[in-house]
Design an enzyme around this catalytic site. Structure first.
Site, PDB file in Angstrom:
ATOM      1  N   ASP A 134       0.873  -1.150   0.088  1.00  0.00           N
ATOM      2  CA  ASP A 134       0.047   0.133  -0.113  1.00  0.00           C
ATOM      3  C   ASP A 134       0.945   1.166  -0.077  1.00  0.00           C
ATOM      4  O   ASP A 134       2.054   1.234   0.453  1.00  0.00           O
ATOM      5  CB  ASP A 134      -0.794  -0.006   1.205  1.00  0.00           C
ATOM      6  CG  ASP A 134      -1.640   1.069   1.477  1.00  0.00           C
ATOM      7  OD1 ASP A 134      -2.498   1.649   0.517  1.00  0.00           O
ATOM      8  OD2 ASP A 134      -1.516   1.722   2.601  1.00  0.00           O
ATOM      9  N   ASP A 137      -0.325   5.260   0.787  1.00  0.00           N
ATOM     10  CA  ASP A 137      -0.569   6.062   2.039  1.00  0.00           C
ATOM     11  C   ASP A 137      -0.779   5.422   3.278  1.00  0.00           C
ATOM     12  O   ASP A 137      -1.636   4.397   3.371  1.00  0.00           O
ATOM     13  CB  ASP A 137      -2.026   6.839   1.580  1.00  0.00           C
ATOM     14  CG  ASP A 137      -1.739   7.673   0.827  1.00  0.00           C
ATOM     15  OD1 ASP A 137      -1.194   8.865   0.739  1.00  0.00           O
ATOM     16  OD2 ASP A 137      -1.850   7.132  -0.604  1.00  0.00           O
ATOM     17  N   ASP A 171      -2.014  -0.644   6.073  1.00  0.00           N
ATOM     18  CA  ASP A 171      -2.244   0.200   7.125  1.00  0.00           C
ATOM     19  C   ASP A 171      -3.857   0.450   7.461  1.00  0.00           C
ATOM     20  O   ASP A 171      -4.162   0.755   8.546  1.00  0.00           O
ATOM     21  CB  ASP A 171      -1.716   1.562   7.393  1.00  0.00           C
ATOM     22  CG  ASP A 171      -2.372   2.387   6.307  1.00  0.00           C
ATOM     23  OD1 ASP A 171      -2.564   2.092   5.294  1.00  0.00           O
ATOM     24  OD2 ASP A 171      -2.853   3.592   6.873  1.00  0.00           O
TER      25      ASP A 171
END
Length: 243
Positions: A13, A15, A191
């Protein structure tokens, strides 16, 4: 758990994982050496690295210029493959203009609410006005009543209208069908709630999911530090996985 670079595929991922989250999507800071890191990983893993993000491809191309690894945009709707990757994966989803207009009309005037329109998804950010979440959710629920092929997906301080069947797990499964990803153990690092589909896909394929808050307590800087260790391995060494 030891990680051998020759045995894994990495799905990353952006961001909150490779870069820190900012109040606005256009305000993020990309470390100067991030593209270099991705290039080192690409070389060490034989190309089995990809960035899978919810951002549109224009954002990914701007933030990661001349990126040497595949960029997967909008949770798997769009794939940008650099030279050396021989397979083709095209876009399959599109936001109806009428739906986008409906959301703009319902939410466009709200202070602190940012509507991010993409090819396949529509994301409404309320990080600058968290009290607006109930209003945003109610408007998106009205939207899916009219366009039931879409669903509401939660993210950090955002809600997204996304086509049913489109998620990061689908992106992982598609990439794992092809060399150089095929035959390796997939690892997804993320996240957010939107990364859980990618994590589940990796687990079902015999790999592993790693969550930044639990596995990398220091945030994206700790993720990058760990990835540098993977990229710097001399075959056939292994890197210790964060506990």
């Amino acid at each position: 758990m030891d990680i051998a670079a020759d045995e894994i595929s990495l799905f990353l991922d952006l961001d909150g994982t490779l870069i820190d989250i900012a109040p606005r999507p256009d305000a993020v800071h990309v470390p100067d050496d991030l593209v270099t890191l991705l290039g080192r990983l690409q070389q060490r893993l034989g190309g089995a690295v990809a960035v899978i993000s919810g951002r549109p491809l224009t954002d990914l191309s701007r933030l990661l210029p001349r990126c040497p690894v595949p960029l997967v945009a909008e949770h798997g709707a769009i794939f940008k493959l650099p030279p050396g990757y021989q397979f083709k994966l095209g876009a399959r989803y599109c936001v109806p203009e009428a739906m986008a207009a409906f959301v703009r009309g319902a939410l466009g005037a709200l202070d602190g609410v940012i509507i991010e329109e993409k090819q396949s998804c529509l994301t409404v950010h309320f990080r600058l006005a968290p009290e607006q979440k109930p209003v945003v959710k109610a408007a998106l629920e009205r939207a899916i009543d009219r366009w039931p092929t879409f669903r509401i997906s939660e993210a950090k301080m955002a809600l997204e209208l996304r086509p049913r069947g489109l998620d990061k797990g689908t992106a992982v499964r598609r990439l794992m069908r092809f060399s150089p990803f095929q035959g390796r153990k997939p690892i997804f690092i993320g996240d957010d709630v939107t990364d859980e589909d990618g994590i589940r896909a990796c687990l079902l394929l015999g790999g592993r999911g790693m969550r930044v808050p639990q596995d990398f307590g220091g945030g994206p800087s700790s993720v990058r530090e760990w990835l540098w260790r993977i990229a710097s391995q001399s075959a056939p060494q292994t890197a210790q996985c964060p506990p």
